[in-house]
Design an enzyme around this catalytic site. Structure first.
Site, short mmCIF file in Angstrom:
data_model
loop_
_atom_site.label_atom_id
_atom_site.label_comp_id
_atom_site.label_asym_id
_atom_site.label_seq_id
_atom_site.Cartn_x
_atom_site.Cartn_y
_atom_site.Cartn_z
N HIS A 204 0.93 -1.42 0.03
CA HIS A 204 -0.11 -0.09 -0.16
C HIS A 204 0.90 1.42 0.04
O HIS A 204 2.07 1.12 0.21
CB HIS A 204 -0.92 -0.05 1.04
CG HIS A 204 -0.31 -0.03 2.48
ND1 HIS A 204 -0.43 -1.22 3.30
CD2 HIS A 204 0.44 0.97 3.26
CE1 HIS A 204 0.46 -0.95 4.42
NE2 HIS A 204 0.94 0.35 4.24
P1 TYD Z 1 -2.48 -3.50 6.94
O1 TYD Z 1 -2.25 -1.94 6.70
O2 TYD Z 1 -3.19 -4.39 5.92
O3 TYD Z 1 -1.14 -4.10 7.33
P2 TYD Z 1 0.03 -3.98 6.42
O4 TYD Z 1 0.94 -2.92 6.91
O5 TYD Z 1 0.90 -5.46 6.58
O6 TYD Z 1 -0.25 -3.80 4.99
O7 TYD Z 1 -3.39 -3.48 8.38
C1 TYD Z 1 -3.93 -4.87 8.95
C2 TYD Z 1 -4.99 -4.39 9.54
O8 TYD Z 1 -4.78 -3.60 10.93
C3 TYD Z 1 -6.16 -3.48 8.85
O9 TYD Z 1 -7.45 -3.76 9.13
C4 TYD Z 1 -6.17 -2.15 9.44
C5 TYD Z 1 -5.58 -2.48 10.87
N1 TYD Z 1 -4.40 -1.56 11.46
C6 TYD Z 1 -5.04 -0.61 12.41
O10 TYD Z 1 -6.42 -0.77 12.88
N2 TYD Z 1 -4.40 0.24 13.10
C7 TYD Z 1 -3.05 0.53 12.70
O11 TYD Z 1 -2.33 1.34 13.14
C8 TYD Z 1 -2.52 -0.28 11.47
C9 TYD Z 1 -1.25 -0.03 11.07
C10 TYD Z 1 -3.78 -1.31 10.88
#
Ligand code: TYD
Length: 137
Positions: free
Chosen positions: A52
């Site tokens: 992302h």
């Molecule tokens: P995601 O952004 O998919 O993780 P990665 O960085 O590995 O791509 O986040 C996974 C899940 O966690 C998503 O449902 C959003 C949640 N999340 C939070 O609630 N708070 C946070 O600070 C972060 C980073 C993620």
């Protein structure tokens, strides 16, 4: 904001026979105030995280334990970093697409972030990210 604005930052290290210590102060050691910390752990072999981009978020990504790779790109340039030092972070500025792969067993990826969690700050689709970075050029 481009890949060339992202950089490895060596953090202060207090070396001690009892064990080493690293500390991070917002704006002193990294170019933003820290509003949020999160970490990835128990990452299964072969898993990919990230995938992302962020519109306004600044981050520092650290392999506090183990190792992993971070691939960053801005729509034009890209770069690969192998993270394996507890005292070294990758500063990732806004408008960068990042992918984290190749996690070692037991790796812990700690992320310091400049803002609270805000889903509207994310680019979840690479095509949306490219549209906006190309549009800004
Ligand atoms: P995601 O952004 O998919 O993780 P990665 O960085 O590995 O791509 O986040 C996974 C899940 O966690 C998503 O449902 C959003 C949640 N999340 C939070 O609630 N708070 C946070 O600070 C972060 C980073 C993620």
């Amino acid at each position: 904001m481009a890949v060339s604005d992202c950089r490895l930052i060596d953090l202060p290290r207090i070396q001690d026979p009892r064990g080493n210590l690293t500390f991070i102060e917002g704006t002193h050691h990294i170019p933003f105030e820290i509003k949020r910390v999160y970490y990835l752990y128990d990452v299964p072999g072969g898993a990919e995280r990230g995938g992302h981009g962020h519109k306004a978020l600044h981050q520092l990504i650290i392999a506090v334990s183990g190792s992993f790779d971070i691939h960053i790109e801005d729509g034009t340039d890209s770069k690969l970093f192998h993270m394996n030092r507890s005292y070294r972070g990758l500063y990732v500025c806004p408008m960068i697409w990042r992918e984290l792969t190749n996690f070692s067993s037991g790796a812990v990826c700690m992320v310091l972030a400049s803002e609270y969690y805000d889903e509207s700050d994310y680019y979840r689709e690479h095509s949306d990210f490219l549209r906006d970075v190309k549009g800004a050029q």
